[in-house]
Design a protein around this motif. Sequence first.
Motif, mmCIF file in Angstrom:
data_model
loop_
_atom_site.group_PDB
_atom_site.id
_atom_site.type_symbol
_atom_site.label_atom_id
_atom_site.label_comp_id
_atom_site.label_asym_id
_atom_site.label_seq_id
_atom_site.Cartn_x
_atom_site.Cartn_y
_atom_site.Cartn_z
ATOM 1 N N ASN A 1 15.652 -0.943 19.959
ATOM 2 C CA ASN A 1 15.660 -2.374 20.254
ATOM 3 C C ASN A 1 14.440 -3.021 19.607
ATOM 4 O O ASN A 1 14.167 -2.795 18.431
ATOM 5 N N ASN A 2 13.693 -3.833 20.359
ATOM 6 C CA ASN A 2 12.491 -4.438 19.782
ATOM 7 C C ASN A 2 11.477 -3.385 19.351
ATOM 8 O O ASN A 2 10.636 -3.652 18.481
ATOM 9 N N HIS A 3 11.544 -2.196 19.946
ATOM 10 C CA HIS A 3 10.628 -1.125 19.541
ATOM 11 C C HIS A 3 10.803 -0.799 18.063
ATOM 12 O O HIS A 3 9.824 -0.658 17.321
ATOM 13 N N LEU A 4 12.030 -0.649 17.623
ATOM 14 C CA LEU A 4 12.282 -0.317 16.224
ATOM 15 C C LEU A 4 11.781 -1.431 15.309
ATOM 16 O O LEU A 4 11.217 -1.169 14.243
ATOM 17 N N VAL A 5 11.969 -2.673 15.711
ATOM 18 C CA VAL A 5 11.492 -3.801 14.902
ATOM 19 C C VAL A 5 9.973 -3.732 14.745
ATOM 20 O O VAL A 5 9.433 -3.876 13.641
ATOM 21 N N GLY A 6 9.266 -3.496 15.862
ATOM 22 C CA GLY A 6 7.810 -3.422 15.811
ATOM 23 C C GLY A 6 7.311 -2.223 15.025
ATOM 24 O O GLY A 6 6.307 -2.309 14.305
ATOM 25 N N GLU A 7 7.997 -1.106 15.165
ATOM 26 C CA GLU A 7 7.616 0.090 14.406
ATOM 27 C C GLU A 7 7.748 -0.159 12.907
ATOM 28 O O GLU A 7 6.848 0.160 12.122
ATOM 29 N N ALA A 8 8.889 -0.723 12.509
ATOM 30 C CA ALA A 8 9.129 -0.963 11.086
ATOM 31 C C ALA A 8 8.148 -1.997 10.538
ATOM 32 O O ALA A 8 7.645 -1.853 9.410
ATOM 33 N N ALA A 9 7.854 -3.034 11.323
ATOM 34 C CA ALA A 9 6.903 -4.050 10.872
ATOM 35 C C ALA A 9 5.519 -3.442 10.676
ATOM 36 O O ALA A 9 4.824 -3.740 9.684
ATOM 37 N N GLY A 10 5.092 -2.590 11.615
ATOM 38 C CA GLY A 10 3.790 -1.950 11.483
ATOM 39 C C GLY A 10 3.692 -1.094 10.233
ATOM 40 O O GLY A 10 2.695 -1.152 9.501
ATOM 41 N N VAL A 11 4.716 -0.313 9.970
ATOM 42 C CA VAL A 11 4.710 0.545 8.783
ATOM 43 C C VAL A 11 4.742 -0.301 7.512
ATOM 44 O O VAL A 11 4.041 -0.010 6.532
ATOM 45 N N TYR A 12 5.569 -1.358 7.520
ATOM 46 C CA TYR A 12 5.658 -2.190 6.310
ATOM 47 C C TYR A 12 4.306 -2.840 6.001
ATOM 48 O O TYR A 12 3.833 -2.807 4.854
ATOM 49 N N VAL A 13 3.668 -3.422 7.006
ATOM 50 C CA VAL A 13 2.376 -4.067 6.792
ATOM 51 C C VAL A 13 1.328 -3.031 6.390
ATOM 52 O O VAL A 13 0.551 -3.243 5.444
ATOM 53 N N GLY A 14 1.296 -1.893 7.099
ATOM 54 C CA GLY A 14 0.300 -0.867 6.797
ATOM 55 C C GLY A 14 0.462 -0.279 5.413
ATOM 56 O O GLY A 14 -0.510 -0.134 4.654
ATOM 57 N N ALA A 15 1.707 0.057 5.051
ATOM 58 C CA ALA A 15 1.944 0.662 3.741
ATOM 59 C C ALA A 15 1.717 -0.339 2.615
ATOM 60 O O ALA A 15 1.324 0.052 1.503
ATOM 61 N N SER A 16 1.938 -1.626 2.878
ATOM 62 C CA SER A 16 1.704 -2.650 1.861
ATOM 63 C C SER A 16 0.213 -2.890 1.652
ATOM 64 O O SER A 16 -0.222 -3.195 0.531
ATOM 65 N N TYR A 17 -0.560 -2.752 2.715
ATOM 66 C CA TYR A 17 -1.998 -2.987 2.618
ATOM 67 C C TYR A 17 -2.712 -1.764 2.034
ATOM 68 O O TYR A 17 -3.522 -1.891 1.110
ATOM 69 N N PHE A 18 -2.402 -0.603 2.590
ATOM 70 C CA PHE A 18 -2.995 0.636 2.067
ATOM 71 C C PHE A 18 -2.054 1.180 0.988
ATOM 72 O O PHE A 18 -1.362 2.177 1.165
ATOM 73 N N ARG A 19 -2.038 0.520 -0.139
ATOM 74 C CA ARG A 19 -1.021 0.732 -1.157
ATOM 75 C C ARG A 19 -1.165 2.051 -1.897
ATOM 76 O O ARG A 19 -0.242 2.463 -2.597
ATOM 77 N N ARG A 20 -2.314 2.725 -1.740
ATOM 78 C CA ARG A 20 -2.531 3.953 -2.491
ATOM 79 C C ARG A 20 -2.217 5.215 -1.687
ATOM 80 O O ARG A 20 -2.475 6.315 -2.159
ATOM 81 N N PHE A 21 -1.706 5.060 -0.453
ATOM 82 C CA PHE A 21 -1.215 6.246 0.243
ATOM 83 C C PHE A 21 -0.103 6.875 -0.595
ATOM 84 O O PHE A 21 0.697 6.167 -1.224
ATOM 85 N N GLU A 22 -0.019 8.187 -0.538
ATOM 86 C CA GLU A 22 0.989 8.894 -1.332
ATOM 87 C C GLU A 22 2.400 8.401 -1.029
ATOM 88 O O GLU A 22 3.243 8.306 -1.924
ATOM 89 N N HIS A 23 2.669 8.072 0.235
ATOM 90 C CA HIS A 23 4.028 7.702 0.634
ATOM 91 C C HIS A 23 4.203 6.199 0.818
ATOM 92 O O HIS A 23 5.232 5.766 1.353
ATOM 93 N N SER A 24 3.233 5.403 0.384
ATOM 94 C CA SER A 24 3.289 3.965 0.665
ATOM 95 C C SER A 24 4.567 3.322 0.141
ATOM 96 O O SER A 24 5.226 2.544 0.848
ATOM 97 N N ALA A 25 4.935 3.602 -1.080
ATOM 98 C CA ALA A 25 6.119 2.962 -1.667
ATOM 99 C C ALA A 25 7.382 3.326 -0.890
ATOM 100 O O ALA A 25 8.225 2.462 -0.607
ATOM 101 N N ALA A 26 7.514 4.600 -0.520
ATOM 102 C CA ALA A 26 8.700 5.036 0.233
ATOM 103 C C ALA A 26 8.709 4.419 1.624
ATOM 104 O O ALA A 26 9.763 3.988 2.120
ATOM 105 N N TRP A 27 7.545 4.370 2.261
ATOM 106 C CA TRP A 27 7.464 3.758 3.594
ATOM 107 C C TRP A 27 7.804 2.270 3.529
ATOM 108 O O TRP A 27 8.478 1.747 4.423
ATOM 109 N N GLN A 28 7.330 1.596 2.496
ATOM 110 C CA GLN A 28 7.657 0.181 2.329
ATOM 111 C C GLN A 28 9.164 -0.023 2.230
ATOM 112 O O GLN A 28 9.732 -0.889 2.894
#
Length: 674
Positions: free
Chosen positions: A247-274
């Motif tokens: 439910n809203n949990h999945l929305v918040g989880e995905a938003a957190g990963v999208y923002v985090g992976a977009s900001y820390f763009r040099r993580f090995e998995h950032s592009a896939a997580w985005q």
Amino acid sequence: MQSIGWYVMRLQAMSLGEVAWRVKSLLRDQLDRVRVPLNLLPHAGDDAAGPIAELLGFRVSDIRLAAWAGDNTPTDVVEWRNALVSRADRIVTGHLTFFDLKDKFLGEPINWNYDHGAGKETPRLPIQAVDYRDFKQSGDCKLVWEPNRHHHLVVLARAYRATGERRYAEAVVHQLESWMDQNPFGYGMNWRSPLELGVRLINWVWAVDLIRDSGALSEDFYTRFRQNAFLHCWETARKFSKGSSANNHLVGEAAGVYVGASYFRRFEHSAAWQRESKAILCREIMAQTYEDGCIQEHGLGYQFFVLQFYIISGLVGRWIGDEFPAEYWARIEKMVDFVAALSEGGEDLPMFGDRDDGYVLDLGDRPESVEALLSVAAMLFDRPDFKSQAKFFSETAYWLFGGRSAERFENLPMKASESVVLESLSFPESGYHLLQSGKVGEGAVSLFFDCAELGYGAIAAHGHADALSIALRVDRRDVLVDPGTYDYFTYPEWRQYFRKTFSHNTLMVDGQDQSELQGAFLWGKRANSRLEAWQSDGDESVITGSHDGYTRLPDPVIHRRTVRLKGEESLLEIIDDVACAQAHEISINFQFSEYCVVKPSDVNTYRVEVEGIKRVLLFNFPDSLQSEVLLGSEDPKGGWISRGYHQKTPAPQIIVKGRVVGTSQFTTRITISN
């Protein structure tokens, strides 16, 4: 620890696919119990050489340093600055305000593993052994998690940005260091919920970015912080909610990963997580939202919560050149349209469904400020009507859109300034309806009618047993209200009370709830509502709905309710039909707001005076029934409303009750007079 019966009922709400996924998750968790103590965890890796500021993916604001420090600061900004500095100064000393806790000292350093409401330590066991639902073991998880979402770090970071005072940036770093010291990966409540990781990660991005040029981010701190941010992304992405919990949990989880992976763009998995998190957000905004703009969880508080996730993620996508599709933004606009429509009729919104005060970022406005939401939406969608309804440029819009945003807002055209005529509105997909008359500034009557389903998905976790319930606002002031939520975990009896049919403005049969309560976030057999008639003709509107929740009784009962608003006569009629064959006890419940004073006027007639308005209301109930008033009663429980988590207020409740034998009809008349 939940009962065996609860686990049986919970399993019955799952598909075979979800059961298989949960079994797989249990196996993964057992493996983690071995590898986490051995530190056999993935690592963020090394950034390329260069200044920290050049390694990060975007700026969260273009507000220049010390933008609010000058003597020529505009008056409205001075007010923002004074409020911000006052809050930030308390946060520096470890004092936070959340839920019912006001200016609460959380320790120096802050004790992050503690229920500061109950005064209770939380276990620092491996997360697989932490039962966040068990108050005896863990305290109230919401009281533990709220300060750990780190909203307040963004307040500190904004204070640094606005004033240029480095002490606020140093306080951000100090509190982050203490958090990392006390919360090693895989242990304790603060690694237990992926949603909490998602919210915290977004706040980390905003806080660190606002202070990135302060000189407070040492290389050692950044290396450690970056690894923690990486583990937040990794842990959340591998545990995205599925099935009945999505439910809203999945929305918040995905938003957190999208923002985090977009900001820390040099993580090995950032592009896939985005890619994965963006796909989830695009899918879920359509799956979890009706075409009329209401979310399918049927809790207005969660409407604001997920709107913040969707808007923040969409803006981040724009900032990094990863635009979200047009249908994503169109659905956000419809969600704001829905809130705007509900807000025209009153100062307070109907409180249907659960509401736990959750929000994503603290950018200066109340989390559920309609005006702040509309000012942001006015700029997102170039909507003059949103601007007119917002009335002012919000601090939230300032921090999201930058230093020139106030000028851009002012350049948006305005709608004509005459009073808005209230029109009756139907939201057929979600099942909500507004019977309205008068103008916003004079003679306004707004009745909210709930003909919706119980809640979202197999467990309807955040629904209330409120079929055919009403809420009434007169001259923009609450008269009849949904009671609110109050609690999730600390007080089980109050959790039940605020979800029960008795507490809502509808009819109850034989003391039973319309839908079967099976747990704090679990329902069994549920009432199905059906819209039978809807008509709006100028100043008169009428609606009829029914539900089958009581057909489970040995003698099945159908409740049918018709509400008629005659605007010119300032008259409301509520006609309740009970279709049955045998004898039943019924009660028709009316929960008033805390602004109301209820006085008996005659037999089954009550005069209601409402603080802040001149008009009075006369409630006339059927002579064949008996009435009583409860006000803040503990035994029996009755006459309570809650406008915030762990905050409840006595408010009058009229219970009109009696015995029926066979099919019967009851009419309540509400007259509004000067």
